[in-house]
Write an enzyme that holds these catalytic residues in place. Sequence first.
Site, short mmCIF file in Angstrom:
data_model
loop_
_atom_site.label_atom_id
_atom_site.label_comp_id
_atom_site.label_asym_id
_atom_site.label_seq_id
_atom_site.Cartn_x
_atom_site.Cartn_y
_atom_site.Cartn_z
CD GLU A 95 -2.19 6.11 -9.13
OE1 GLU A 95 -3.38 5.38 -9.17
OE2 GLU A 95 -2.18 6.76 -10.14
CB CYS A 147 -4.15 -1.30 -6.36
SG CYS A 147 -3.04 -0.93 -7.56
#
Length: 522
Positions: free
Chosen positions: A268, A302
């Site tokens: 990720e 993010c």
Amino acid sequence: MPATLSLMRSVLEKLGIGGDETPGAFDGEWRGGGAVIEKYSPIDGSLLARVRTASDDDYERTVTRAQEAFAKWRVTPGPVRGETVRQLGNALRESKSDLAKLVTMEMGKIIAEGEGEVQEMIDICDFAVGQSRMLYGLTIQSERPSHRLMEQWHPLGIVGIISAFNFPVAVWSWNAALAAVCGDSTIWKPSEKTPLTAIAVIKIAERVCRNTGADPAIFSLLVGDGPSVGQKLAADGRVPLVSATGSTRMGYEVAKTVHGRLGKSILELGGNNALIVSKTADLDMAVRSIFFGAVGTAGQRCTSTRRVIAHESVAGDLREQLLGAYKSMRIGNPLDRNTLVGPLIDPPSVDNVQQSIERVKQEGGEILYGGEKLNGGEYLGGCYMRPALATARHEFEIVKHETFGPLLYLMTYNDFDEALTMHNDVPQGLSSSIFTNDMREAEKFLSTVGSDCGIANVNAGTSGAEIGGAFGGEKATGGGRESGSDSWKSYMRRQTNTINFSTELPLAQGITFGAGEGSATA
């Protein structure tokens, strides 16, 4: 500032962190033979605690203990494993207030977001408990008579979890809760910028395991830097899966190492998330979504909104409404519930955003608002800046780069296909959004020719993913998926089984051995 040292000490003591030095390695016992990290709060620069990191010996002992714990845990029935995770969720509920305060004190996100992050941990525990009774395989129709063909899933082994500072506890829980019900043990390497929240969570998990009879080493911890822990986990053949969250640069290194030994990874990585505002959009909804997406967590998610691509007919109104929102935001102590934007994690992070601001100006963009550092007075931590709003063009090199902080680019388009091209013209592919009341635009955005991201939303922002949906992205974001859906399969190994309950030995594809027509031998 209201973020007093006495409050900080009170929270740390309640969570079992006190004394002159806190050990940062756990393998069923607490230890630490490495260097000392001094952790200062980004709120006001106060020293929170000193943490003794893991040594080489601590690393070896922890991996060995995690292997031993896995050997026992994998034969524990799934629903029994789920009971430990259920009790973990309840223990997190009991500590939610203090743990949220520690997230805020150590990382800097506002207290409402700190509480939301702990709630996310609780939610994924609830989700995993249900999953513990649904680790389903398949029965397949065999082409051979009196044969049963099936697939089943077995526990994988040790899962290495490398997490980032911006979600110092939630990312661990996405992996650890599912890995635990799947029968795996875990070794957590938290960011060295946020070791205290990790220690507090593992202390909670330790108590739960001792109450349920599970080996506490199923939830192990190694605080340390990349070379001392992260790189070792990536290279260690005893760790079949490494789940890593962080920068794309870090992800490349982890991927090369893990895949070089034919291990598995969940990555990720970076996000450079865009939000399209069409000419039919509800501007009030769009502005509120953009504002939270861009300045929430001081732009250190993010999934933060980094690019706004607005239709020319609404771009002017959108810009004015955003300027109004930016000028009204309250920046300061994140423990104060009236604060909307707290500090960044550390001074170098502020400097990194400053460099991007200078770069966008050099390439021809204009800073419409904000961008300056905030030092002195109530901003004692030196980690504060005013979120910046800038004009840009999608061709700018800096726009293709993820700046991990509160810097938002405004761009315009005329044709919808042009907007889609601009949207996808970055290396990253995590989260995306469109605000439109045009059904055709919405459906095209979600189609194969639309957003190329792992997450695509309509009339909802780029931030705020729910645990029920698989989380992750494409391209330089890494391609991994955590939480939700069938992501549990990443934490198990798949096995195909054939059971012959006949007295014959037929082969697949009609192959026979021996002389004659159709024979596989001469």
